[in-house]
Design a protein around this motif. Structure first.
Motif, PDB file in Angstrom:
ATOM      1  N   PRO A   1       4.320  15.047   3.959  1.00  0.00           N
ATOM      2  CA  PRO A   1       3.617  13.761   4.031  1.00  0.00           C
ATOM      3  C   PRO A   1       4.109  12.913   5.193  1.00  0.00           C
TER       4      PRO A   1
ATOM      5  N   GLU B   1      -9.310   9.416  11.646  1.00  0.00           N
ATOM      6  CA  GLU B   1      -8.745  10.247  10.584  1.00  0.00           C
ATOM      7  C   GLU B   1      -9.493  11.559  10.421  1.00  0.00           C
TER       8      GLU B   1
ATOM      9  N   THR C   1       0.857  -1.181   0.000  1.00  0.00           N
ATOM     10  CA  THR C   1       0.000   0.000   0.000  1.00  0.00           C
ATOM     11  C   THR C   1       0.894   1.232   0.000  1.00  0.00           C
ATOM     12  N   GLY C   2       0.366   2.354  -0.425  1.00  0.00           N
ATOM     13  CA  GLY C   2       1.178   3.566  -0.516  1.00  0.00           C
ATOM     14  C   GLY C   2       1.848   3.657  -1.871  1.00  0.00           C
TER      15      GLY C   2
ATOM     16  N   SER D   1       3.484  -1.547   8.854  1.00  0.00           N
ATOM     17  CA  SER D   1       4.203  -0.421   8.284  1.00  0.00           C
ATOM     18  C   SER D   1       5.545  -0.276   9.001  1.00  0.00           C
TER      19      SER D   1
ATOM     20  N   THR E   1       0.988   7.993   7.818  1.00  0.00           N
ATOM     21  CA  THR E   1      -0.425   7.818   8.143  1.00  0.00           C
ATOM     22  C   THR E   1      -1.340   8.250   7.010  1.00  0.00           C
ATOM     23  N   GLY E   2      -0.811   9.008   6.059  1.00  0.00           N
ATOM     24  CA  GLY E   2      -1.635   9.547   4.986  1.00  0.00           C
ATOM     25  C   GLY E   2      -2.143  10.945   5.266  1.00  0.00           C
TER      26      GLY E   2
END
Length: 315
Positions: free
Chosen positions: A270, A245, A70-71, A167, A273-274
């Motif tokens: 950035p 979030e 992901t990412g 992560s 965590t987004g």
């Protein structure tokens, strides 16, 4: 004081206090191990080490999950810096653990925790709450200061089904592979009451602007005066309670409006965590604030204020 310099100071002060706090509970001769935090690496080495830490957690899991990356950009600017030219970078690798029943997500997170504990890695704050159906655990390596999180995202709360994810984030390293700043160069010195009062005042106003409750103080947090060469700074660090979030985004928006009303210079960077971290600098007293979302859901706040003596010398 340039923002890039100030943010490096915040990052190293926070790391050095955290290292001291984690080391205080060790036994035997391990108390002198903090010198190993001065790490030299490049992008390839950081990526390889992050992958190794992930596979240490995953390879022995049962049931066996499939890693789904992901990412979009695993290599990015150091979140603690304001180096627009990318002098320092860090690697963040994130994977979902797919191909297993949703009811096994909690089991996978626990197995990741056990694998890391077996290798001597340390908790960032405390162990997960295993009575929670969807726990998360945050840890760090001792020798090279990689930070990792295993967590459970909710898929179906009523059925107790989740999706485990892992992560790993490297320490910051120079783009040319040279070593990172050495936390040992910072030392705690007698209190500078005026600078600490200004740092606390800024922190208090940030707290009022966020409109969220603070968490109990961790060992790596609090107020102190530090010196780096001839430069002396008051540093105050604290965290909010865990936020979802939406609440995190709203709190940071309020903080951004607060800094904007004071005329502080703002920058967003950035994070893993987004949700971008917020960096702010006051032209009036050269204080710098860093508000960084953490993978445990808390918002980490750090304020660094130079002493009047330092500011007068640079005028």
């Amino acid at each position: 004081m340039r923002l890039s310099r100030a943010m490096s100071i915040i990052a190293v002060l926070t790391a050095s206090v955290a290292v001291a706090a984690c080391g205080s509970g060790q036994t035997g001769s391990s108390g002198g191990s903090t010198a190993s935090k001065q790490v030299t690496m490049d992008e390839q080495q950081a990526t390889k080490r992050a992958e190794e830490i992930i596979h240490q957690a995953v390879d022995g899991m049962s049931p066996k999950p499939t890693l789904k990356r992901t990412g979009l950009t695993p290599v990015g600017a150091c979140v603690a810096d304001d180096h627009s030219a990318g002098e320092r970078q860090q690697v963040t690798l994130s994977y979902q653990l797919t191909g297993v029943p949703g009811t096994e997500a909690k089991t996978l997170v626990r197995q990741a925790r056990d694998a890391w504990v077996k290798r001597g890695y340390k908790f960032q704050s405390s162990d997960a709450d295993w009575s929670d159906s969807f726990p998360s655990v945050s840890m760090r390596t001792v020798s090279d200061d990689f930070w990792m999180t295993a967590l459970t995202g909710v898929v179906d709360k009523a059925k107790g089904e989740g999706l485990a994810a892992i992560s790993v984030t490297s320490p910051c390293f120079a783009a040319d592979g040279s070593r990172t700043a050495d936390p040992a160069s910072f030392r705690q010195v007698p209190t500078d009451e005026q600078a600490e009062r200004r740092a606390l005042d800024h922190s208090s106003r940030i707290y009022d602007a966020l409109l969220v409750r603070h968490a109990p103080m961790r060992e790596a947090e609090g107020l102190a005066t530090y010196q780096d060469g001839e430069d002396t700074y008051a540093h105050h660090a604290w965290s909010t309670e865990p936020l979802n979030e939406d609440a995190m985004v709203q709190a940071l928006a309020r903080a951004k409006a607060h800094f904007g009303s004071l005329g502080w210079t703002l920058r967003q960077v950035p994070t893993a965590t987004g949700v971008p971290a917020l960096l702010a600098r006051s032209a009036e007293d050269e204080s710098v604030a860093r508000l960084a979302p953490s993978t445990d859901g808390t918002l980490r706040v750090a304020v660094t204020t130079p002493t009047v003596r330092r500011r007068s010398a640079s005028a």
